[in-house]
Scaffold this active site. Structure first.
Site, PDB file in Angstrom:
ATOM      1  CD  GLU A 434      -1.892   0.787   2.635  1.00  0.00           C
ATOM      2  OE1 GLU A 434      -1.450   0.291   3.991  1.00  0.00           O
ATOM      3  OE2 GLU A 434      -2.239   2.688   3.480  1.00  0.00           O
ATOM      4  CG  ASP A 511      -6.710   4.454   6.603  1.00  0.00           C
ATOM      5  OD1 ASP A 511      -7.792   4.357   6.581  1.00  0.00           O
ATOM      6  OD2 ASP A 511      -6.563   5.205   6.895  1.00  0.00           O
TER       7      ASP A 511
END
Ligand code: TSJ
Length: 647
Positions: A434, A511
């Site tokens: 990510e 997240d």
């Protein structure tokens, strides 16, 4: 186990074991090769101990003598299982000269689930597995309420430490077993309440009418759930659809039997696109399906096509495929049979072909009849299948378009991919990372011989809310598809995979959990074999960095942080250890990232498994589906820990 039994293993021909003669070995065998009896000594084996004991209480319930079972985790990860059945027999067995109770706990009954052979059915072998649990417990105590008395017996690692003793009087009947799994036998003896709760809920659905309670009494994590489903697998289906919108009111239910076998099927369609079939054989989950699922699928497709043609809804040449017919189905299949054959790598697939015939004929007869009586349901489901058919056609065209453009066949790798040199997929890994900054550190820190890095950025498509045709050609997913090189959906071919370890590396925060969930949802829905084959992993980045002078160490949890901090201080209570929290992967420099999270010698990887499709689907639906409220609750309750898909 007792001296005398060890020297002189006996043959018990039954008393209450049915007709077959049991070949008995000593409990030492269980401690030598625990995996043979409980599958493994990891978390799954530890939880298996509880199921073995509960199975006996369930058998008592199926025999009609028990309707309450309680499973409690006590302080210290000690398990207690109680039922209100007749109580394990305490009379002396003529063959052994010992109380039946002692025999149940000290003699290994061959033919357990993992030891080869078949599986017991309701009313069959009682006490199977109790001796295995006993052998693998540091201590185990059993209390039987029976004949107005309370009988007690105690064991340690399979040996009797207190012979059967009357310790009081009672006016009820039942059995209570309390045991502490042996830390010498298990890698980790801490129980996960959710795992036990999920499995016990399954048992409650599969055994209509039995009230099963689970409780956690460990300090600080007290919980309690009571489960009682008079509707059995019908309620299981309602449960599977609980966060979804059903397209017909009633759950459809069918059952039938032939010879010694019985089959029960319940289903209801929701307005989603996924197929959720959960099957069981003798109350054992069969995540890989087998003959009962095959029989169901074949019959379902045939019945709907016949019905459609008969009613003029499908024109002559139109056909809906099996997959079309199952889009949006939530279905539970439960069969009970003698001599179940469990096949496949994980023994999670039912092999008995007579069951295919049974399920097929039950569905053929009863479903056709049901549709005659409930034409509105028939029409709703068939129209859904026809829509699915059109969407599938559209997806196929979209896919072919892309294929023509050469985007999915691996000829052109994504620009952001830093590939590795090794070509043998069984030796290579891909880190899906990510964010660009973490991606940069990973590229610098990796071993480029066998580690590839694919950074992802921006907002990921939520595949749960999209039909297949949106997934092909999505600019966030295409790089993942092309990098893996194996296609997707019906075309997915694991042989073509370019890496056998697909490692999702995301931050240890909400997240990160979100990205991980989106990617897993995508793999789950469009590359299922990737998960089934155990190729998907989550990287586990550290949470803390500890520095004392020139020495730096990292910790993956709060207790570990405290332990390492104490170690680093050593005998010097005034030494200062500087502790900081890693805010994200992007903060780590390439060396740190390599050392803590990517180096095979020192990293921790968490393999993602799909052993419990129900649970996975639950989390996916909760996190990705339309309903906001349950999602918020889930996130609030679980924000602090990484998503756990292991069973
Ligand atoms: F695993 C186990 F054996 F330890 C165990 C057994 C654990 C628990 C929680 C419950 C039981 C259990 C066994 N509950 N109920 C029974 N029932 C019998 O074993 C039983 C009782 C009476 C008769 C009879 O014929 O009178 C027969 C049986 C098999």
């Amino acid at each position: 186990m007792s001296e005398e039994l060890e020297k002189n293993p006996v043959l018990v021909d039954h008393a209450y074991t049915g007709s077959e003669i049991q070949v008995l070995e000593g409990l030492e065998a269980v401690r030598k090769r625990p995996g043979m009896y409980i599958g493994s000594t990891s978390s799954s084996g530890l939880h298996h101990l509880v199921y073995e004991i509960v199975d006996n209480a369930i058998d008592e319930a199926l025999a009609g003598y028990c309707d309450e079972i309680t499973v409690t985790i006590l302080e210290g990860d000690i398990i207690r299982v109680t039922d209100n059945g007749r109580g394990i027999p305490v009379d002396i067995q003529p063959q052994t000269g010992k109380p039946a109770l002692e025999v149940v706990y000290t003699i290994l009954h061959a033919g357990g689930k993992f030891g080869g052979g078949g599986y017991k059915v309701s009313g069959g072998l009682h006490g199977v597995g109790a001796s295995v649990v006993n052998a693998l417990s540091e201590w185990l105590e059993v209390q039987v309420h029976k004949n107005g008395k309370i009988y007690e017996m105690k064991f340690s690692r399979g040996d009797v430490t207190q012979g059967m003793t009357i310790v009081g009087e009672t006016d009820c009947t039942g059995t209570t077993v309390t045991f502490k799994p042996d830390p010498e036998m298990f890698e980790d003896t801490s129980y996960d309440y959710d795992i036990l709760h999920t499995r016990m809920r399954e048992e409650a659905f599969l055994n209509a009418g039995v009230r099963i309670t689970t409780a956690d009494q460990r300090p600080g994590q007290e919980k309690r759930d009571e489960m009682h489903y008079a509707g059995g697998i019908r309620e299981f289906v309602s449960y599977l659809n609980r966060n979804k919108t059903a397209v017909h009111g009633d759950v459809v239910y069918m059952s039938g039997e032939k010879d010694d076998a019985v089959a029960e099927i319940a289903f209801q369609f929701n307005d989603g696109y996924n197929e959720n079939i959960v099957s069981f054989a003798n109350n054992v989950h069969t995540p890989e399906g087998g003959m009962h699922e095959t029989g169901f699928k074949t019959a379902l497709t045939r019945v709907f096509n016949n019905y459609g043609v008969q009613k003029g809804i499908l024109k002559n040449d139109d056909k809906v495929s099996g997959e079309d017919c199952r889009e949006g189905i939530a279905c539970v299949i439960s069969v009970k049979l003698t001599n179940a054959q469990f096949e496949g790598q994980t023994k999670a697939k039912l092999g008995n072909s007579e069951i295919r015939t049974l399920v097929d004929s039950v569905v053929s007869d009863k479903l056709a009849e049901y549709l005659e009586e409930n034409p509105a349901v028939g029409k709703a489901i068939l129209e859904k299948a026809m829509t699915a058919n059109r969407a599938r056609e559209a997806a196929r065209r979209a896919r072919e378009n892309i294929r023509r453009k050469n985007a999915l066949d691996g000829a052109t790798l994504p620009g952001k991919l830093a590939d590795c040199y090794e070509r043998d997929a069984s030796l290579t890994e891909i880190y899906i990372v990510e964010g660009d900054s973490a991606g940069g550190s990973a590229k610098q820190g990796r071993d480029s011989r066998y580690q590839a890095i694919l950074p992802l950025w921006g907002k990921m498509l939520n595949v749960e809310k999209a039909r297949a045709d949106k997934v092909y050609g999505n600019d966030k997913l295409t790089p993942v598809i092309t990098a893996l090189g194996a296609g997707l959906g019906e075309d997915f071919d694991a042989e073509k995979l370019r890496y056998h370890k697909v490692i999702i590396m995301a931050d240890a925060d909400v997240d990160g959990a979100h990205i991980r969930t989106l990617l897993l949802t995508f793999f789950f829905r469009f590359m299922r074999p990737l998960i089934d084959k155990g190729y998907v992993y989550a990287a586990v980045p550290p949470l803390y960095k500890l520095v004392r002078g020139k020495i730096t160490r990292v910790a993956f949890s709060d207790p570990e942080r405290d332990q390492i901090s104490a170690e680093m201080r050593g005998d010097n209570p005034n030494a200062k250890v500087d502790i900081s929290r890693f805010k994200g992967l992007g903060e780590m420099n390439p060396e740190e990232l390599w050392e803590t999270t990517m180096n095979p010698e020192t990293r921790t990887l968490k393999r993602i498994t799909m052993a419990d499709a129900v649970r996975a689907d639950e989390i996916f639906t909760l996190l990705m589906g339309e309903r906001v409220e349950p999602r918020r609750e889930y996130i609030e309750q679980n924000a602090s820990r990484a998503m756990n898909l292991d069973y």
